[in-house]
Design an enzyme around this catalytic site. Structure first.
Site, PDB file in Angstrom:
ATOM      1  CD  GLU A 167      -2.591   1.170   2.997  1.00  0.00           C
ATOM      2  OE1 GLU A 167      -3.058  -0.021   3.101  1.00  0.00           O
ATOM      3  OE2 GLU A 167      -2.838   2.432   3.060  1.00  0.00           O
ATOM      4  CD  GLU A 203      -2.664   6.992   5.698  1.00  0.00           C
ATOM      5  OE1 GLU A 203      -3.893   6.661   6.220  1.00  0.00           O
ATOM      6  OE2 GLU A 203      -2.164   6.901   5.780  1.00  0.00           O
TER       7      GLU A 203
END
Length: 502
Positions: free
Chosen positions: A380, A385
Protein backbone atom coordinates in the site's frame (compact mmCIF):
# COMPACT_ATOMS: atom_id res chain seq x y z
CA UNK A 1 40.62 24.88 -60.63
CA UNK A 2 41.79 26.80 -57.58
CA UNK A 3 39.39 29.65 -58.45
CA UNK A 4 36.47 27.21 -58.66
CA UNK A 5 37.36 25.74 -55.26
CA UNK A 6 37.58 29.21 -53.72
CA UNK A 7 34.19 30.17 -55.19
CA UNK A 8 32.62 26.97 -53.93
CA UNK A 9 34.12 27.55 -50.50
CA UNK A 10 32.78 31.12 -50.40
CA UNK A 11 29.30 29.92 -51.37
CA UNK A 12 29.47 27.33 -48.58
CA UNK A 13 30.53 29.96 -46.03
CA UNK A 14 27.75 32.32 -47.16
CA UNK A 15 25.12 29.58 -47.04
CA UNK A 16 26.24 28.35 -43.63
CA UNK A 17 26.30 31.85 -42.15
CA UNK A 18 22.85 32.60 -43.58
CA UNK A 19 21.46 29.37 -42.14
CA UNK A 20 22.71 30.43 -38.72
CA UNK A 21 21.42 33.98 -39.05
CA UNK A 22 18.48 33.37 -36.76
CA UNK A 23 18.57 31.63 -33.42
CA UNK A 24 14.97 31.81 -32.24
CA UNK A 25 14.52 31.06 -28.56
CA UNK A 26 13.27 27.51 -28.02
CA UNK A 27 10.72 27.84 -25.23
CA UNK A 28 6.96 28.23 -24.78
CA UNK A 29 6.92 31.79 -23.43
CA UNK A 30 5.24 34.65 -25.31
CA UNK A 31 5.19 37.97 -23.46
CA UNK A 32 1.70 39.46 -23.66
CA UNK A 33 2.03 43.08 -24.88
CA UNK A 34 5.73 42.71 -24.20
CA UNK A 35 7.31 42.00 -20.82
CA UNK A 36 5.91 44.98 -18.91
CA UNK A 37 4.56 43.95 -15.54
CA UNK A 38 7.59 43.24 -13.35
CA UNK A 39 9.55 46.32 -14.44
CA UNK A 40 6.45 48.52 -14.59
CA UNK A 41 6.95 49.38 -18.25
CA UNK A 42 4.00 50.57 -20.34
CA UNK A 43 2.26 47.76 -22.17
CA UNK A 44 2.99 47.57 -25.91
CA UNK A 45 5.96 49.89 -25.50
CA UNK A 46 9.39 49.59 -27.08
CA UNK A 47 10.70 49.11 -23.53
CA UNK A 48 8.43 46.11 -22.95
CA UNK A 49 9.52 44.61 -26.29
CA UNK A 50 13.18 44.95 -25.35
CA UNK A 51 12.52 43.43 -21.95
CA UNK A 52 10.90 40.38 -23.61
CA UNK A 53 14.01 40.03 -25.75
CA UNK A 54 16.23 40.40 -22.69
CA UNK A 55 14.31 37.66 -20.87
CA UNK A 56 14.72 35.30 -23.83
CA UNK A 57 11.02 34.87 -24.63
CA UNK A 58 10.09 32.94 -27.75
CA UNK A 59 7.85 35.81 -28.76
CA UNK A 60 6.65 39.27 -27.83
CA UNK A 61 3.00 39.96 -28.67
CA UNK A 62 1.77 43.42 -29.65
CA UNK A 63 -1.45 44.96 -30.99
CA UNK A 64 -1.96 47.11 -34.07
CA UNK A 65 -4.56 49.79 -34.95
CA UNK A 66 -4.70 52.36 -37.74
CA UNK A 67 -5.33 56.06 -37.15
CA UNK A 68 -7.77 58.20 -39.13
CA UNK A 69 -4.87 59.31 -41.35
CA UNK A 70 -3.75 55.70 -41.93
CA UNK A 71 -0.76 55.48 -39.60
CA UNK A 72 -0.30 52.04 -38.02
CA UNK A 73 0.30 52.27 -34.28
CA UNK A 74 0.86 49.78 -31.47
CA UNK A 75 -1.63 49.81 -28.59
CA UNK A 76 -3.92 47.26 -26.98
CA UNK A 77 -7.12 49.21 -26.41
CA UNK A 78 -9.05 51.12 -29.09
CA UNK A 79 -8.35 54.26 -27.06
CA UNK A 80 -4.98 55.75 -26.15
CA UNK A 81 -5.24 57.95 -23.09
CA UNK A 82 -8.75 59.10 -23.94
CA UNK A 83 -8.30 59.33 -27.72
CA UNK A 84 -10.05 56.82 -30.00
CA UNK A 85 -7.23 55.72 -32.27
CA UNK A 86 -9.31 55.04 -35.39
CA UNK A 87 -10.99 58.47 -35.16
CA UNK A 88 -7.97 60.74 -34.62
CA UNK A 89 -4.88 61.63 -36.61
CA UNK A 90 -1.49 60.38 -35.57
CA UNK A 91 -0.31 63.85 -34.61
CA UNK A 92 -3.07 64.01 -31.98
CA UNK A 93 -1.77 60.82 -30.40
CA UNK A 94 1.65 62.42 -30.13
CA UNK A 95 0.24 64.94 -27.66
CA UNK A 96 0.07 62.09 -25.12
CA UNK A 97 3.00 60.36 -23.44
CA UNK A 98 3.41 56.91 -21.86
CA UNK A 99 4.44 56.58 -18.22
CA UNK A 100 8.10 56.02 -19.17
CA UNK A 101 8.21 59.00 -21.52
CA UNK A 102 7.66 57.06 -24.75
CA UNK A 103 5.21 58.22 -27.37
CA UNK A 104 2.81 55.65 -28.79
CA UNK A 105 4.96 53.46 -31.09
CA UNK A 106 4.22 53.25 -34.77
CA UNK A 107 4.27 49.76 -36.24
CA UNK A 108 7.24 50.84 -38.32
CA UNK A 109 9.24 51.90 -35.26
CA UNK A 110 8.26 48.76 -33.38
CA UNK A 111 9.29 46.43 -36.19
CA UNK A 112 12.56 48.29 -36.73
CA UNK A 113 13.38 47.85 -33.05
CA UNK A 114 12.44 44.18 -33.19
CA UNK A 115 14.63 43.67 -36.23
CA UNK A 116 17.72 44.59 -34.21
CA UNK A 117 17.69 41.14 -32.62
CA UNK A 118 17.31 37.62 -34.01
CA UNK A 119 16.10 35.56 -31.05
CA UNK A 120 12.55 36.68 -30.17
CA UNK A 121 9.65 36.47 -32.61
CA UNK A 122 7.34 39.44 -33.14
CA UNK A 123 3.73 38.28 -32.67
CA UNK A 124 1.64 40.84 -34.54
CA UNK A 125 -2.02 41.02 -33.51
CA UNK A 126 -4.32 42.91 -35.87
CA UNK A 127 -7.16 44.35 -33.81
CA UNK A 128 -10.65 44.15 -35.35
CA UNK A 129 -11.69 47.56 -36.64
CA UNK A 130 -14.57 49.21 -34.79
CA UNK A 131 -15.52 51.04 -38.00
CA UNK A 132 -16.02 48.29 -40.57
CA UNK A 133 -14.86 44.94 -41.88
CA UNK A 134 -13.54 46.68 -44.98
CA UNK A 135 -11.35 48.96 -42.92
CA UNK A 136 -10.05 45.96 -41.00
CA UNK A 137 -8.96 44.32 -44.25
CA UNK A 138 -7.22 47.58 -45.21
CA UNK A 139 -5.38 47.50 -41.88
CA UNK A 140 -4.41 43.87 -42.52
CA UNK A 141 -3.04 44.75 -45.96
CA UNK A 142 -1.15 47.71 -44.52
CA UNK A 143 0.44 45.53 -41.83
CA UNK A 144 1.57 43.02 -44.43
CA UNK A 145 2.98 45.81 -46.59
CA UNK A 146 4.92 47.23 -43.63
CA UNK A 147 6.36 43.83 -42.74
CA UNK A 148 7.47 43.34 -46.35
CA UNK A 149 8.84 46.88 -46.65
CA UNK A 150 11.02 46.47 -43.56
CA UNK A 151 12.02 42.92 -44.55
CA UNK A 152 10.94 41.39 -41.24
CA UNK A 153 9.02 38.45 -42.70
CA UNK A 154 11.23 35.99 -40.81
CA UNK A 155 10.62 37.76 -37.50
CA UNK A 156 6.85 38.08 -37.74
CA UNK A 157 3.95 35.79 -36.86
CA UNK A 158 0.30 36.89 -36.99
CA UNK A 159 -2.77 36.55 -34.79
CA UNK A 160 -6.24 38.10 -34.81
CA UNK A 161 -9.73 37.78 -33.38
CA UNK A 162 -11.09 38.32 -36.90
CA UNK A 163 -11.02 35.15 -38.98
CA UNK A 164 -11.18 37.03 -42.28
CA UNK A 165 -8.02 38.92 -41.38
CA UNK A 166 -6.26 35.61 -40.77
CA UNK A 167 -7.36 34.25 -44.14
CA UNK A 168 -6.33 37.47 -45.86
CA UNK A 169 -2.81 37.21 -44.47
CA UNK A 170 -2.50 33.70 -45.89
CA UNK A 171 -3.76 34.85 -49.29
CA UNK A 172 -0.86 37.31 -49.51
CA UNK A 173 1.72 35.36 -47.48
CA UNK A 174 0.96 31.63 -47.89
CA UNK A 175 3.97 30.63 -45.79
CA UNK A 176 3.17 32.92 -42.87
CA UNK A 177 2.50 31.55 -39.38
CA UNK A 178 -1.07 32.59 -38.58
CA UNK A 179 -3.22 31.70 -35.56
CA UNK A 180 -6.81 32.58 -34.70
CA UNK A 181 -7.83 33.90 -31.27
CA UNK A 182 -11.56 33.93 -30.68
CA UNK A 183 -12.10 30.29 -29.78
CA UNK A 184 -15.23 29.13 -31.62
CA UNK A 185 -13.72 27.47 -34.70
CA UNK A 186 -12.73 23.80 -34.64
CA UNK A 187 -9.21 22.61 -35.13
CA UNK A 188 -10.37 20.76 -38.25
CA UNK A 189 -11.69 23.97 -39.82
CA UNK A 190 -8.52 25.89 -38.96
CA UNK A 191 -6.49 23.19 -40.67
CA UNK A 192 -8.77 23.19 -43.72
CA UNK A 193 -8.31 26.96 -44.03
CA UNK A 194 -4.54 26.53 -43.85
CA UNK A 195 -3.97 28.34 -40.57
CA UNK A 196 -0.81 27.11 -38.89
CA UNK A 197 -1.95 27.41 -35.32
CA UNK A 198 -4.65 27.97 -32.76
CA UNK A 199 -4.36 30.64 -30.07
CA UNK A 200 -7.38 30.32 -27.78
CA UNK A 201 -8.14 31.12 -24.16
CA UNK A 202 -6.75 28.26 -22.10
CA UNK A 203 -10.24 27.25 -20.91
CA UNK A 204 -11.11 26.06 -24.43
CA UNK A 205 -8.36 23.46 -24.22
CA UNK A 206 -9.79 21.93 -21.07
CA UNK A 207 -12.22 20.01 -23.22
CA UNK A 208 -11.03 16.45 -23.30
CA UNK A 209 -8.39 15.83 -25.95
CA UNK A 210 -8.49 19.30 -27.56
CA UNK A 211 -4.74 19.89 -27.53
CA UNK A 212 -3.93 16.35 -28.61
CA UNK A 213 -6.35 16.59 -31.54
CA UNK A 214 -4.90 19.92 -32.70
CA UNK A 215 -1.40 18.46 -32.59
CA UNK A 216 -2.49 15.45 -34.63
CA UNK A 217 -3.71 17.89 -37.28
CA UNK A 218 -0.32 19.59 -37.31
CA UNK A 219 -1.46 22.82 -35.62
CA UNK A 220 0.60 24.66 -33.04
CA UNK A 221 -1.30 25.42 -29.83
CA UNK A 222 -0.94 28.69 -27.94
CA UNK A 223 -2.96 29.66 -24.86
CA UNK A 224 -3.83 33.13 -23.64
CA UNK A 225 -3.66 34.88 -21.16
CA UNK A 226 -2.08 32.59 -18.58
CA UNK A 227 -0.84 34.16 -15.35
CA UNK A 228 -1.08 31.65 -12.49
CA UNK A 229 0.98 28.61 -11.55
CA UNK A 230 -1.86 26.02 -11.77
CA UNK A 231 -2.82 27.19 -15.27
CA UNK A 232 0.82 27.27 -16.40
CA UNK A 233 1.51 23.80 -15.05
CA UNK A 234 -1.70 22.38 -16.53
CA UNK A 235 -0.77 23.64 -19.98
CA UNK A 236 2.82 22.46 -19.72
CA UNK A 237 1.64 19.03 -18.56
CA UNK A 238 -0.58 18.81 -21.64
CA UNK A 239 2.27 19.85 -23.94
CA UNK A 240 0.93 23.17 -25.16
CA UNK A 241 3.36 24.78 -27.62
CA UNK A 242 3.15 28.36 -26.36
CA UNK A 243 1.83 30.29 -23.38
CA UNK A 244 0.97 33.96 -23.78
CA UNK A 245 1.39 35.57 -20.38
CA UNK A 246 1.65 38.79 -18.41
CA UNK A 247 4.06 36.87 -16.17
CA UNK A 248 6.94 35.70 -18.38
CA UNK A 249 9.36 35.61 -15.45
CA UNK A 250 7.02 33.34 -13.47
CA UNK A 251 6.46 31.15 -16.52
CA UNK A 252 10.20 30.67 -16.98
CA UNK A 253 10.49 29.61 -13.33
CA UNK A 254 7.68 27.10 -13.77
CA UNK A 255 9.30 25.74 -16.93
CA UNK A 256 12.29 24.72 -14.83
CA UNK A 257 10.09 22.86 -12.34
CA UNK A 258 7.62 21.17 -14.64
CA UNK A 259 7.81 17.36 -14.66
CA UNK A 260 8.35 17.46 -18.42
CA UNK A 261 11.60 19.38 -17.88
CA UNK A 262 12.76 16.48 -15.69
CA UNK A 263 11.96 13.82 -18.27
CA UNK A 264 8.44 12.88 -17.15
CA UNK A 265 5.70 12.44 -19.73
CA UNK A 266 2.03 12.73 -18.84
CA UNK A 267 0.35 9.32 -19.22
CA UNK A 268 -3.02 9.83 -17.53
CA UNK A 269 -4.85 12.63 -15.81
CA UNK A 270 -8.18 13.94 -14.68
CA UNK A 271 -8.39 17.73 -14.53
CA UNK A 272 -12.02 17.72 -13.36
CA UNK A 273 -13.11 20.29 -15.94
CA UNK A 274 -16.51 18.73 -16.59
CA UNK A 275 -19.54 19.14 -14.36
CA UNK A 276 -21.56 16.46 -12.60
CA UNK A 277 -20.47 13.03 -11.50
CA UNK A 278 -16.79 12.10 -12.03
CA UNK A 279 -16.01 10.67 -15.47
CA UNK A 280 -16.85 6.98 -15.64
CA UNK A 281 -13.93 6.38 -18.01
CA UNK A 282 -11.58 7.33 -15.15
CA UNK A 283 -13.28 6.31 -11.91
CA UNK A 284 -15.30 3.60 -10.22
CA UNK A 285 -16.41 3.47 -6.58
CA UNK A 286 -15.69 1.28 -3.62
CA UNK A 287 -19.13 0.93 -2.03
CA UNK A 288 -20.32 -0.08 1.42
CA UNK A 289 -20.11 0.59 5.12
CA UNK A 290 -18.63 -2.27 7.12
CA UNK A 291 -15.63 -0.49 8.55
CA UNK A 292 -13.16 -1.06 5.72
CA UNK A 293 -10.74 -2.87 8.02
CA UNK A 294 -10.23 0.22 10.19
CA UNK A 295 -13.53 0.45 12.11
CA UNK A 296 -14.51 3.43 9.96
CA UNK A 297 -17.97 4.91 10.45
CA UNK A 298 -18.99 6.04 6.97
CA UNK A 299 -20.92 4.36 4.17
CA UNK A 300 -19.27 4.84 0.78
CA UNK A 301 -21.94 5.56 -1.83
CA UNK A 302 -22.05 4.57 -5.49
CA UNK A 303 -22.02 7.53 -7.94
CA UNK A 304 -24.01 9.78 -5.63
CA UNK A 305 -23.52 13.50 -6.34
CA UNK A 306 -24.08 14.23 -2.66
CA UNK A 307 -20.69 12.66 -2.00
CA UNK A 308 -18.82 12.97 -5.31
CA UNK A 309 -19.37 15.95 -7.60
CA UNK A 310 -17.25 17.74 -10.19
CA UNK A 311 -17.90 21.47 -10.13
CA UNK A 312 -15.93 24.60 -11.09
CA UNK A 313 -12.77 22.69 -11.90
CA UNK A 314 -12.67 20.55 -8.78
CA UNK A 315 -13.68 17.10 -7.70
CA UNK A 316 -15.58 17.59 -4.43
CA UNK A 317 -15.56 14.53 -2.20
CA UNK A 318 -18.03 15.30 0.56
CA UNK A 319 -18.58 13.51 3.84
CA UNK A 320 -22.04 14.23 5.30
CA UNK A 321 -23.93 13.27 8.42
CA UNK A 322 -26.67 11.02 7.04
CA UNK A 323 -27.99 7.57 7.84
CA UNK A 324 -27.25 4.80 5.36
CA UNK A 325 -27.89 1.18 6.31
CA UNK A 326 -26.19 0.90 9.72
CA UNK A 327 -23.96 3.94 9.28
CA UNK A 328 -24.55 7.55 10.32
CA UNK A 329 -22.23 9.20 7.78
CA UNK A 330 -21.85 8.92 4.02
CA UNK A 331 -18.84 9.69 1.86
CA UNK A 332 -17.17 8.58 -1.39
CA UNK A 333 -14.16 6.47 -2.28
CA UNK A 334 -13.11 6.82 -5.94
CA UNK A 335 -10.79 4.25 -7.52
CA UNK A 336 -9.05 4.14 -10.89
CA UNK A 337 -8.86 0.32 -10.74
CA UNK A 338 -9.12 -1.37 -14.15
CA UNK A 339 -9.48 2.08 -15.74
CA UNK A 340 -5.96 3.25 -15.08
CA UNK A 341 -3.48 0.90 -13.47
CA UNK A 342 0.23 1.59 -13.60
CA UNK A 343 3.67 0.54 -12.44
CA UNK A 344 6.28 3.21 -11.67
CA UNK A 345 5.91 6.90 -12.32
CA UNK A 346 5.17 10.24 -10.72
CA UNK A 347 1.73 10.67 -9.18
CA UNK A 348 0.72 14.26 -8.53
CA UNK A 349 -2.52 15.37 -6.83
CA UNK A 350 -3.37 19.00 -6.06
CA UNK A 351 -5.89 19.17 -3.27
CA UNK A 352 -7.30 21.17 -0.36
CA UNK A 353 -8.36 19.11 2.64
CA UNK A 354 -11.45 19.25 4.87
CA UNK A 355 -11.07 20.45 8.44
CA UNK A 356 -12.48 18.75 11.52
CA UNK A 357 -11.85 16.23 14.27
CA UNK A 358 -12.81 12.73 13.15
CA UNK A 359 -12.04 13.18 9.44
CA UNK A 360 -9.49 11.00 7.65
CA UNK A 361 -9.00 12.13 4.03
CA UNK A 362 -6.55 10.16 1.91
CA UNK A 363 -4.85 10.03 -1.47
CA UNK A 364 -3.31 6.61 -1.90
CA UNK A 365 -2.70 3.54 -4.07
CA UNK A 366 -3.38 -0.17 -3.76
CA UNK A 367 -2.32 -3.14 -5.92
CA UNK A 368 -4.71 -4.09 -8.67
CA UNK A 369 -4.09 -7.85 -8.71
CA UNK A 370 -2.81 -8.62 -5.16
CA UNK A 371 -0.14 -10.96 -6.53
CA UNK A 372 1.60 -11.45 -3.19
CA UNK A 373 -1.54 -11.98 -1.10
CA UNK A 374 -3.98 -9.90 0.90
CA UNK A 375 -3.15 -6.75 2.75
CA UNK A 376 -0.42 -5.87 3.58
CA UNK A 377 1.50 -8.49 1.59
CA UNK A 378 0.88 -6.90 -1.81
CA UNK A 379 1.61 -3.41 -0.52
CA UNK A 380 0.00 0.00 0.00
CA UNK A 381 1.31 3.48 -0.86
CA UNK A 382 -0.23 6.35 1.09
CA UNK A 383 0.61 9.44 -0.95
CA UNK A 384 -1.18 11.66 1.58
CA UNK A 385 -3.14 10.94 4.74
CA UNK A 386 -4.46 13.44 7.22
CA UNK A 387 -6.30 13.05 10.50
CA UNK A 388 -8.40 15.94 11.66
CA UNK A 389 -7.24 15.94 15.26
CA UNK A 390 -3.76 16.86 13.97
CA UNK A 391 -4.66 20.01 12.01
CA UNK A 392 -1.13 20.96 11.05
CA UNK A 393 0.19 17.70 9.62
CA UNK A 394 -0.06 15.38 6.62
CA UNK A 395 1.62 12.00 6.29
CA UNK A 396 3.18 9.79 3.63
CA UNK A 397 3.44 6.08 4.45
CA UNK A 398 4.34 2.71 2.94
CA UNK A 399 2.89 -0.64 4.07
CA UNK A 400 4.27 -4.08 3.19
CA UNK A 401 4.34 -7.49 4.87
CA UNK A 402 7.48 -6.53 6.82
CA UNK A 403 6.62 -2.86 7.26
CA UNK A 404 3.06 -2.09 8.38
CA UNK A 405 1.12 -0.41 11.18
CA UNK A 406 -0.34 -3.64 12.57
CA UNK A 407 3.13 -4.67 13.75
CA UNK A 408 4.20 -1.05 14.24
CA UNK A 409 6.90 -1.18 11.60
CA UNK A 410 5.31 0.99 8.90
CA UNK A 411 7.65 3.44 7.18
CA UNK A 412 6.21 6.95 7.13
CA UNK A 413 6.74 10.57 7.98
CA UNK A 414 4.68 13.64 8.73
CA UNK A 415 5.03 17.14 7.31
CA UNK A 416 3.89 20.32 9.05
CA UNK A 417 1.64 22.39 6.76
CA UNK A 418 -1.76 24.07 6.82
CA UNK A 419 -3.78 21.83 4.47
CA UNK A 420 -7.09 23.71 4.78
CA UNK A 421 -6.75 27.23 3.41
CA UNK A 422 -4.75 26.61 0.25
CA UNK A 423 -4.11 23.88 -2.29
CA UNK A 424 -1.00 21.75 -1.96
CA UNK A 425 0.53 19.31 -4.40
CA UNK A 426 0.95 15.83 -2.92
CA UNK A 427 3.18 13.56 -4.96
CA UNK A 428 5.25 10.42 -5.11
CA UNK A 429 7.94 9.33 -7.54
CA UNK A 430 7.95 5.56 -7.75
CA UNK A 431 10.96 3.84 -9.26
CA UNK A 432 12.18 0.26 -9.39
CA UNK A 433 14.53 0.91 -6.47
CA UNK A 434 12.69 3.52 -4.34
CA UNK A 435 9.54 5.53 -3.67
CA UNK A 436 9.98 9.21 -2.81
CA UNK A 437 7.33 11.43 -1.23
CA UNK A 438 6.79 15.15 -1.83
CA UNK A 439 4.64 18.05 -0.67
CA UNK A 440 4.85 21.10 -2.95
CA UNK A 441 8.03 19.75 -4.56
CA UNK A 442 9.77 19.31 -1.19
CA UNK A 443 10.92 15.72 -0.73
CA UNK A 444 10.41 14.51 2.84
CA UNK A 445 10.59 10.70 2.68
CA UNK A 446 12.32 8.02 0.64
CA UNK A 447 11.55 4.29 0.92
CA UNK A 448 14.19 2.10 -0.70
CA UNK A 449 13.99 -1.36 -2.21
CA UNK A 450 16.09 -3.58 0.05
CA UNK A 451 16.37 -6.26 -2.62
CA UNK A 452 15.12 -8.88 -0.14
CA UNK A 453 11.94 -9.76 -2.03
CA UNK A 454 8.21 -9.09 -1.89
CA UNK A 455 8.01 -9.09 1.90
CA UNK A 456 9.97 -5.86 1.90
CA UNK A 457 9.18 -4.62 -1.60
CA UNK A 458 5.97 -5.76 -3.35
CA UNK A 459 6.04 -2.62 -5.50
CA UNK A 460 6.82 -4.29 -8.83
CA UNK A 461 3.18 -4.77 -9.81
CA UNK A 462 0.39 -2.52 -11.12
CA UNK A 463 -1.30 -0.23 -8.63
CA UNK A 464 -4.32 2.09 -8.90
CA UNK A 465 -5.24 5.42 -7.34
CA UNK A 466 -7.78 5.96 -4.55
CA UNK A 467 -9.32 9.23 -3.34
CA UNK A 468 -11.57 9.27 -0.27
CA UNK A 469 -12.67 10.79 3.02
CA UNK A 470 -13.15 8.34 5.87
CA UNK A 471 -14.94 9.26 9.09
CA UNK A 472 -13.67 7.95 12.41
CA UNK A 473 -11.75 4.69 12.36
CA UNK A 474 -8.75 3.42 14.29
CA UNK A 475 -6.62 6.42 13.42
CA UNK A 476 -9.00 9.11 12.18
CA UNK A 477 -11.43 8.58 15.07
CA UNK A 478 -8.83 8.24 17.80
CA UNK A 479 -10.16 11.39 19.52
CA UNK A 480 -13.79 11.05 18.49
CA UNK A 481 -15.85 12.78 15.79
CA UNK A 482 -17.08 16.36 15.95
CA UNK A 483 -20.56 16.24 14.42
CA UNK A 484 -20.63 20.03 13.87
CA UNK A 485 -18.08 19.85 11.01
CA UNK A 486 -20.34 18.34 8.34
CA UNK A 487 -20.58 18.58 5.40
CA UNK A 488 -16.80 18.24 5.02
CA UNK A 489 -15.30 18.57 1.56
CA UNK A 490 -11.97 17.54 0.04
CA UNK A 491 -11.39 19.55 -3.12
CA UNK A 492 -9.18 17.88 -5.74
CA UNK A 493 -7.96 20.16 -8.52
CA UNK A 494 -6.30 17.43 -10.57
CA UNK A 495 -4.74 13.98 -10.59
CA UNK A 496 -1.80 13.40 -12.96
CA UNK A 497 0.40 10.39 -13.54
CA UNK A 498 3.68 10.76 -15.40
CA UNK A 499 6.14 8.14 -16.53
CA UNK A 500 9.63 8.23 -17.98
CA UNK A 501 10.09 7.58 -21.68
CA UNK A 502 7.54 7.88 -24.45
Amino acid sequence: MKRVLISTFMVFIFTASFAQKFNWNKNQVIAHRGAWKKQNFPQNSIASLNEAVKLGCYGSEFDVWMTADNVLVVNHDPEFQGLTIEKVKYEELLTKTMSNGEKIPTLEAYLKEGKKQKTTKLILEIKPSLISKERGILVTNACIDMVKKLKVLDWTEYISFDYDYCKRILEVLPKAKVAYLRGEISAEQLKADKLTGVDYHYSVYQKDGWIENAHKLGLSVNAWTVNTVPEIQWLLAHKVDYITTNEPELTFEELKKTPAALGWNLKWSDEFDDNGLPLTKNWSYDVGGKGWGNNELQYYTDADSTNALVKKGNLNITAVKADKENNHYTSARLVSKNKFDFKYGRVEVRAMLPKGRGLWPAIWALPTDWKYGGWPKSGEIDIMEHVGYEPDSVYGTVHTEKFNHVIHTQVGKGVKINPYNAYHVYAIEWFEDRIEFFVDEQKYLSFKNTGKGAGDWPFDQNFHIILNIAVGGGWGGKKGVDDTIFPAIMKVDYVRVYQKGK
